[in-house]
Design an enzyme around this catalytic site. Structure first.
Site, short mmCIF file in Angstrom:
data_model
loop_
_atom_site.label_atom_id
_atom_site.label_comp_id
_atom_site.label_asym_id
_atom_site.label_seq_id
_atom_site.Cartn_x
_atom_site.Cartn_y
_atom_site.Cartn_z
N ASP A 163 -29.67 -63.21 -61.94
CA ASP A 163 -30.29 -61.89 -62.43
C ASP A 163 -30.98 -61.60 -61.34
O ASP A 163 -31.94 -62.36 -60.93
CB ASP A 163 -30.93 -62.06 -63.84
CG ASP A 163 -29.87 -62.02 -64.82
OD1 ASP A 163 -28.62 -61.90 -64.55
OD2 ASP A 163 -30.33 -62.71 -66.13
N GLU A 199 -36.06 -69.11 -67.67
CA GLU A 199 -34.95 -68.51 -67.50
C GLU A 199 -34.96 -68.32 -66.02
O GLU A 199 -34.13 -68.44 -65.16
CB GLU A 199 -34.69 -67.06 -68.08
CG GLU A 199 -33.51 -66.41 -67.57
CD GLU A 199 -33.63 -65.13 -67.93
OE1 GLU A 199 -34.61 -64.40 -67.78
OE2 GLU A 199 -32.50 -64.48 -68.36
N ASP A 255 -37.87 -67.25 -71.92
CA ASP A 255 -37.53 -66.10 -71.26
C ASP A 255 -38.69 -65.31 -71.02
O ASP A 255 -39.23 -64.64 -72.09
CB ASP A 255 -36.26 -65.09 -71.82
CG ASP A 255 -35.70 -64.05 -70.89
OD1 ASP A 255 -35.07 -63.40 -71.25
OD2 ASP A 255 -36.48 -63.76 -69.91
N LEU A 310 -39.75 -62.53 -69.48
CA LEU A 310 -39.83 -61.06 -69.65
C LEU A 310 -38.42 -60.56 -69.85
O LEU A 310 -37.73 -60.04 -68.92
CB LEU A 310 -40.53 -60.40 -68.37
CG LEU A 310 -41.33 -59.20 -68.81
CD1 LEU A 310 -42.14 -59.16 -70.03
CD2 LEU A 310 -42.17 -58.47 -67.55
N ASP A 311 -37.81 -60.60 -71.14
CA ASP A 311 -36.49 -60.09 -71.21
C ASP A 311 -36.22 -58.82 -71.18
O ASP A 311 -37.08 -57.92 -71.96
CB ASP A 311 -36.11 -60.68 -72.55
CG ASP A 311 -34.67 -60.40 -72.82
OD1 ASP A 311 -33.68 -60.80 -72.28
OD2 ASP A 311 -34.63 -59.38 -73.63
N GLU A 321 -32.64 -67.60 -75.51
CA GLU A 321 -32.66 -66.26 -75.95
C GLU A 321 -31.88 -66.26 -77.29
O GLU A 321 -32.47 -65.91 -78.36
CB GLU A 321 -31.80 -65.34 -75.11
CG GLU A 321 -32.32 -64.89 -73.76
CD GLU A 321 -31.65 -64.18 -72.96
OE1 GLU A 321 -30.51 -64.31 -72.80
OE2 GLU A 321 -32.27 -63.35 -72.04
P1 P6P Z 1 -25.98 -55.19 -70.79
C1 P6P Z 1 -31.45 -57.87 -70.54
O1 P6P Z 1 -30.92 -57.71 -69.26
C2 P6P Z 1 -30.46 -58.65 -71.35
O2 P6P Z 1 -30.53 -59.93 -70.98
C3 P6P Z 1 -30.64 -58.57 -72.90
O3 P6P Z 1 -32.16 -58.32 -73.06
C4 P6P Z 1 -29.91 -57.40 -73.33
O4 P6P Z 1 -29.64 -57.46 -74.62
C5 P6P Z 1 -28.87 -57.43 -72.52
O5 P6P Z 1 -29.03 -58.37 -71.22
C6 P6P Z 1 -28.31 -56.27 -71.99
O6 P6P Z 1 -27.03 -56.52 -71.31
O7 P6P Z 1 -24.75 -55.79 -70.26
O8 P6P Z 1 -25.70 -54.46 -72.03
O9 P6P Z 1 -27.14 -54.30 -69.80
#
Ligand code: P6P
Length: 338
Positions: free
Chosen positions: A75, A104, A126, A128-129, A284
């Site tokens: 990421d 993460e 995680d 800062l999700d 997560e």
């Molecule tokens: P997509 C944010 O990057 C994340 O890890 C989660 O917070 C979120 O639910 C998901 O990915 C969003 O993924 O593929 O829909 O952009």
């Protein structure tokens, strides 16, 4: 001796049930409690307040945007991902009862001390999700999971923490949104706190939060519709014809928080890009699954309860289906239809 409690205020109505007093009161209910868990949760609460301030001031302090690096799972790292990670590490790192910190943002868990040296707990998080949403001021969050470290002789640092989600001692998240919300479960229900900036303290606003048993809201990234297995396509086709609303923020903490408060179902099925699912199990899916189940909901990954998965790696991914029990069952009826 009778216990005297002051219970007749008539000029002050301040909410004085802080996260700190709540944690200590819960600890008091366990005669053998050492205070270790309370000590850790107070460190997480401190980190949350510092991160909340950084997130609120990100645009002013010009710390938005990418680091130009990727984390171990590929990421892209935002500057605030690294800042939040550092804040949590500093707040938790000096807690003498923490043996392992796993983030993460870091490839390997950080071993602070062995169980024999007092490192009884592991904190996985995680930091800062949803951080890719920061520059558009959409809610982002910190997710944490607390396990007891095992006292096996570890071949690798991960051996100390690779346990199914059922063994989590506590789990929670902080949502940095229009208000700063802290949700916590220690296995006896879910309590919701909000940061009262006038006091600099999280105060209890919803004790023993319960998810609505059903609600016609689904939360999924429909851009991947064509790559979903046909059972999920079948469910979406049905939902489109049966009065459902779609709500998707793209930040798991915000999407799960809405699902907990309003009801509905959050799904991240297998896709071509992530056939095993995108979201990470250990820091997560598992903490969110514990919260959702403790609030009366259901959390499924593939053909099993998320919390029952035996992990094989710190950063392993999983599919996610969690929310109101009736809504989860409706999805499963379509996914598992003969
Ligand atoms: P997509 C944010 O990057 C994340 O890890 C989660 O917070 C979120 O639910 C998901 O990915 C969003 O993924 O593929 O829909 O952009």
């Amino acid at each position: 001796m009778t216990e005297h409690r002051y219970s007749s205020p008539h000029l002050t109505t301040d909410n004085l049930t802080s996260l700190q007093t709540h944690i200590l009161a819960e600890e008091h209910e366990y005669p053998g409690a050492t205070g270790d868990l309370s000590w850790i949760l107070s460190a997480i609460a401190l980190a949350a307040k510092v991160i909340a301030n950084k997130v609120q001031r990100a645009r002013v302090e010009d710390v938005l945007g990418s680091m130009g690096t990727a984390n171990t799972t590929g990421d892209e790292q935002q500057k605030l991902d690294v800042i939040a990670n550092e804040i949590i590490m500093r707040c938790l790192g000096d807690r003498a009862n923490i043996g392992v910190l796993a983030s993460e943002e870091d490839d390997k868990p950080i071993i602070l001390r062995s169980k024999a040296e007092g490192g009884h707990y592991a904190v996985l998080f995680d930091p800062l999700d949803g951080s890719s949403n920061l520059d558009v001021s959409v809610g982002v969050g910190t997710i944490f999971s607390i396990l007891r470290t095992t006292d096996i002789k570890p071949d690798t640092p991960e051996d100390l923490i690779l346990q199914p989600g059922t063994l989590q001692v506590a789990a929670g998240y902080i949502l940095y949104g229009s208000s700063v919300v802290f949700l916590l479960t220690t296995g006896k229900g879910v309590d919701m706190f909000v940061l009262d900036h006038s006091m600099g303290a999280f105060v209890l606003v919803i004790p023993k939060l319960k998810i609505p048993p059903e609600k016609k809201i689904y939360s999924i990234n429909e851009a991947y519709y064509d790559s979903f297995p046909d059972g999920y396509q079948h469910y979406l086709d049905w939902a489109h014809k049966n009065g459902y609303s779609g709500r998707y923020i793209g930040s798991m903490v915000a999407d799960i928080h809405r699902t907990l408060l309003k009801g509905g179902v959050f799904l991240y099925p297998p896709t071509v890009t992530h056939p095993e699912g995108k979201l990470r199990l250990m820091y997560e899916a598992n903490p969110m699954a514990m919260i959702v189940e403790q609030a009366g909901g259901k959390a499924i990954s593939g053909d099993k309860r998320t919390l029952d998965i035996n992990p094989t790696g710190l950063h392993q991914r999983t599919t996610v289906l969690m929310g109101s029990p009736a809504e989860v069952d409706l999805v499963l009826n379509h996914v598992n239809r003969p």
